[in-house]
Design a protein around this motif. Structure first.
Motif, short mmCIF file in Angstrom:
data_model
loop_
_atom_site.label_atom_id
_atom_site.label_comp_id
_atom_site.label_asym_id
_atom_site.label_seq_id
_atom_site.Cartn_x
_atom_site.Cartn_y
_atom_site.Cartn_z
N GLY A 12 31.74 40.99 47.29
CA GLY A 12 32.12 40.16 46.15
C GLY A 12 33.37 40.69 45.48
N ILE A 13 34.12 39.82 44.84
CA ILE A 13 35.32 40.21 44.11
C ILE A 13 35.32 39.53 42.75
CG2 ILE A 13 36.74 40.64 46.14
CD1 ILE A 13 37.98 37.88 45.76
N GLY A 14 35.98 40.16 41.78
CA GLY A 14 36.07 39.57 40.45
C GLY A 14 37.31 40.04 39.75
N GLN A 15 37.79 39.24 38.81
CA GLN A 15 38.97 39.63 38.05
C GLN A 15 38.96 38.94 36.70
OE1 GLN A 15 42.10 38.07 40.68
NE2 GLN A 15 42.63 36.62 39.05
N THR A 16 39.77 39.49 35.80
CA THR A 16 40.00 38.85 34.52
C THR A 16 41.31 38.08 34.61
OG1 THR A 16 41.30 40.68 33.62
CG2 THR A 16 38.90 40.81 33.39
N ALA A 17 41.70 37.47 33.51
CA ALA A 17 43.04 36.90 33.43
C ALA A 17 44.06 38.03 33.42
CB ALA A 17 43.17 36.07 32.16
N PHE A 18 45.26 37.75 33.87
CA PHE A 18 46.35 38.71 33.82
C PHE A 18 47.45 38.14 32.94
CE2 PHE A 18 44.05 40.00 37.53
CZ PHE A 18 44.17 41.38 37.53
N ALA A 19 47.82 38.89 31.92
CA ALA A 19 48.79 38.37 30.96
C ALA A 19 49.39 39.54 30.19
CB ALA A 19 48.12 37.39 30.00
N ILE A 34 34.01 43.73 36.81
CA ILE A 34 32.91 44.25 37.63
C ILE A 34 31.73 43.28 37.63
CG2 ILE A 34 31.17 46.07 37.77
CD1 ILE A 34 33.36 48.01 36.75
N LEU A 35 31.37 42.76 36.45
CA LEU A 35 30.26 41.81 36.38
C LEU A 35 30.58 40.53 37.15
CD1 LEU A 35 29.19 42.28 32.66
CD2 LEU A 35 27.97 43.06 34.71
N ALA A 36 31.84 40.11 37.11
CA ALA A 36 32.23 38.92 37.87
C ALA A 36 32.11 39.17 39.37
CB ALA A 36 33.66 38.52 37.52
N ALA A 37 32.48 40.37 39.82
CA ALA A 37 32.38 40.71 41.23
C ALA A 37 30.92 40.77 41.68
CB ALA A 37 33.08 42.04 41.50
N LEU A 38 30.05 41.35 40.85
CA LEU A 38 28.63 41.42 41.18
C LEU A 38 28.02 40.02 41.22
CD1 LEU A 38 27.69 44.50 38.98
CD2 LEU A 38 27.64 44.41 41.50
N ASP A 39 28.40 39.17 40.29
CA ASP A 39 27.91 37.79 40.30
C ASP A 39 28.39 37.06 41.54
OD1 ASP A 39 26.66 35.44 38.83
OD2 ASP A 39 28.71 34.71 39.09
N GLN A 101 25.11 57.81 50.81
CA GLN A 101 25.22 58.37 49.47
C GLN A 101 25.13 57.31 48.38
OE1 GLN A 101 28.27 61.68 49.13
NE2 GLN A 101 28.95 60.74 51.04
N ALA A 102 25.34 56.06 48.75
CA ALA A 102 25.23 54.94 47.81
C ALA A 102 24.88 53.70 48.60
CB ALA A 102 26.54 54.73 47.05
N SER A 103 24.35 52.70 47.90
CA SER A 103 24.01 51.45 48.58
C SER A 103 24.84 50.27 48.08
CB SER A 103 22.52 51.14 48.39
OG SER A 103 22.19 51.04 47.01
N VAL A 104 25.22 50.30 46.79
CA VAL A 104 26.08 49.26 46.21
C VAL A 104 27.20 49.96 45.44
CG1 VAL A 104 26.26 47.30 44.65
CG2 VAL A 104 24.19 47.61 46.02
N GLY A 105 28.41 49.87 45.96
CA GLY A 105 29.55 50.53 45.34
C GLY A 105 30.47 49.54 44.67
N VAL A 106 31.08 49.96 43.57
CA VAL A 106 32.03 49.12 42.84
C VAL A 106 33.35 49.86 42.69
CG1 VAL A 106 32.60 48.08 40.62
CG2 VAL A 106 30.31 47.79 41.57
N ALA A 107 34.42 49.24 43.13
CA ALA A 107 35.78 49.76 42.89
C ALA A 107 36.44 48.86 41.88
CB ALA A 107 36.58 49.79 44.19
N GLU A 211 54.74 44.39 34.32
CA GLU A 211 53.67 45.18 33.71
C GLU A 211 52.77 44.23 32.96
OE1 GLU A 211 53.05 48.09 34.37
OE2 GLU A 211 54.82 49.34 34.61
N THR A 212 51.49 44.20 33.31
CA THR A 212 50.58 43.22 32.74
C THR A 212 49.27 43.89 32.30
OG1 THR A 212 49.74 42.77 34.96
CG2 THR A 212 51.46 41.32 34.13
N ASP A 213 48.48 43.12 31.58
CA ASP A 213 47.12 43.51 31.23
C ASP A 213 46.16 42.75 32.13
OD1 ASP A 213 48.39 44.83 29.18
OD2 ASP A 213 47.66 43.52 27.59
N GLY A 214 45.06 43.41 32.48
CA GLY A 214 44.06 42.73 33.29
C GLY A 214 43.22 43.72 34.07
N ALA A 215 42.23 43.20 34.78
CA ALA A 215 41.34 44.06 35.57
C ALA A 215 40.84 43.29 36.78
CB ALA A 215 40.16 44.52 34.73
N LEU A 216 40.48 44.05 37.81
CA LEU A 216 39.88 43.45 39.00
C LEU A 216 38.90 44.44 39.60
CD1 LEU A 216 42.43 43.54 41.95
CD2 LEU A 216 42.76 44.77 39.82
N ALA A 217 37.98 43.93 40.39
CA ALA A 217 36.93 44.77 40.97
C ALA A 217 36.43 44.15 42.25
CB ALA A 217 35.77 44.93 39.98
#
Length: 297
Positions: A12-19, A34-39, A101-107, A211-217
């Motif tokens: 799964g992948i997820g991101q916020t707006a970038f601005a 992260i929650l968007a990617a898990l969903d 070492q893990a079963s569900v990883g988040v980057a 250069e922007t603000d935002g996040a992805l996972a």
């Protein structure tokens, strides 16, 4: 030796707006992505037991794990540097999942570089080696180092500013087709490029990334589990990091050929472990933080 494809996948992948100047904190943006990617993967936050991010991040796995409601965390790692280092976060999690070492990883990555001062603006800070030998001569920012590398590339191969403009134009054309891009409705022309202000010769304004603000996972799980997740998985065939001998950041002063860099060392390792070759690749995503990096790659 088994390849990563036998073991791991992106579920799964997820991101916020970038601005520019988003109101949320880096932690809030990280958690939203992260929650968007898990969903997207159909996996509950309580199942997350592995994290990987950059050393450059202001957010950390302790706060993120609490905020999203993760369970017991059994693996966490930090990848040095930024930008092109993102592939390594996936590699760390894939190795952790493949070895149990893990079963569900988040980057993830969360930045607010569009809101505040650049870290290199503090020129009075005590300089570590080797920057103490370069900053007094004007190499203060990544743009200065890449400008020096670009000048060498132009000297060796006869590249011109028109070649760099072609890279900037290609990137802008893609943005002009993406309604979510900051530059969606702002086309670039050759005249705009050639008359723009210098940032660090031979790099002008449009040779530098935004250069922007935002996040992805993204979420990494075993290949077996990925088959039952909400989305069609993307299998990880091979991941590699690279640090060549006598490497010196973005400018390789000490190498016999200063135009070789980490990508060369990473590529040798990448293809050695992959179950296919370069001729099988139909899509290339080349790191374009500065236009010269694309033809140099």
């Amino acid at each position: 030796m088994a390849t990563l494809k036998d073991a791991t996948a992106i579920a799964g992948i997820g991101q916020t707006a970038f601005a520019k100047r988003l109101p949320e904190s880096e932690k809030t943006l990280a958690c939203r992505a992260i929650l968007a990617a898990l969903d997207d993967a159909g996996i509950a936050p309580s199942e997350v037991d592995g994290f990987a991010s950059y050393t450059m991040e202001e957010t950390d796995e302790v706060e993120v794990a609490k905020a999203i409601g993760a369970g017991d965390v059994t693996f966490f790692s930090k990848v040095g540097y930024g930008g092109g280092g993102s592939c390594a976060t996936l590699g760390h999690l894939a190795a952790a999942v493949a070895t149990g070492q893990a079963s569900v990883g988040v980057a993830w990555r969360s930045r607010k570089r569009g809101s505040g001062p650049r870290p290199w603006k503090n020129t009075a800070v005590q300089l570590p080696t080797p920057a103490q030998w370069t900053r007094p001569y004007g190499l203060l920012r990544p743009a200065d180092e890449i400008g020096m590398l670009a000048r060498r590339y132009m000297h060796e191969y006869g590249a011109t500013r028109d070649h760099l403009f072609n890279v900037a134009l290609a990137c802008r054309n893609r943005a002009n087709q993406n309604p979510d891009a900051i530059m969606y409705d702002r086309p670039l022309t050759r005249e705009m490029y050639m008359t723009s202000r210098w940032i660090s010769e031979p790099l002008c304004l449009f040779d530098n990334c935004l250069e922007t603000d935002g996040a992805l996972a993204c979420v990494i799980v075993s290949a077996e589990r990925a088959r039952d997740c909400r989305q069609k998985p993307v299998y990880l065939h091979s991941v590699a990091q690279g640090l060549p001998a006598q490497h010196h950041g973005m400018v390789n002063y000490w190498n016999d050929d200063p135009l070789t860099g980490p990508a060369w060392a990473a590529a040798r390792q990448l293809w050695k472990q992959a179950d296919f070759g370069p001729d099988d690749v139909h899509v290339a995503q080349i790191y374009d933080a500065f236009t010269p990096l694309v033809p140099l790659s």
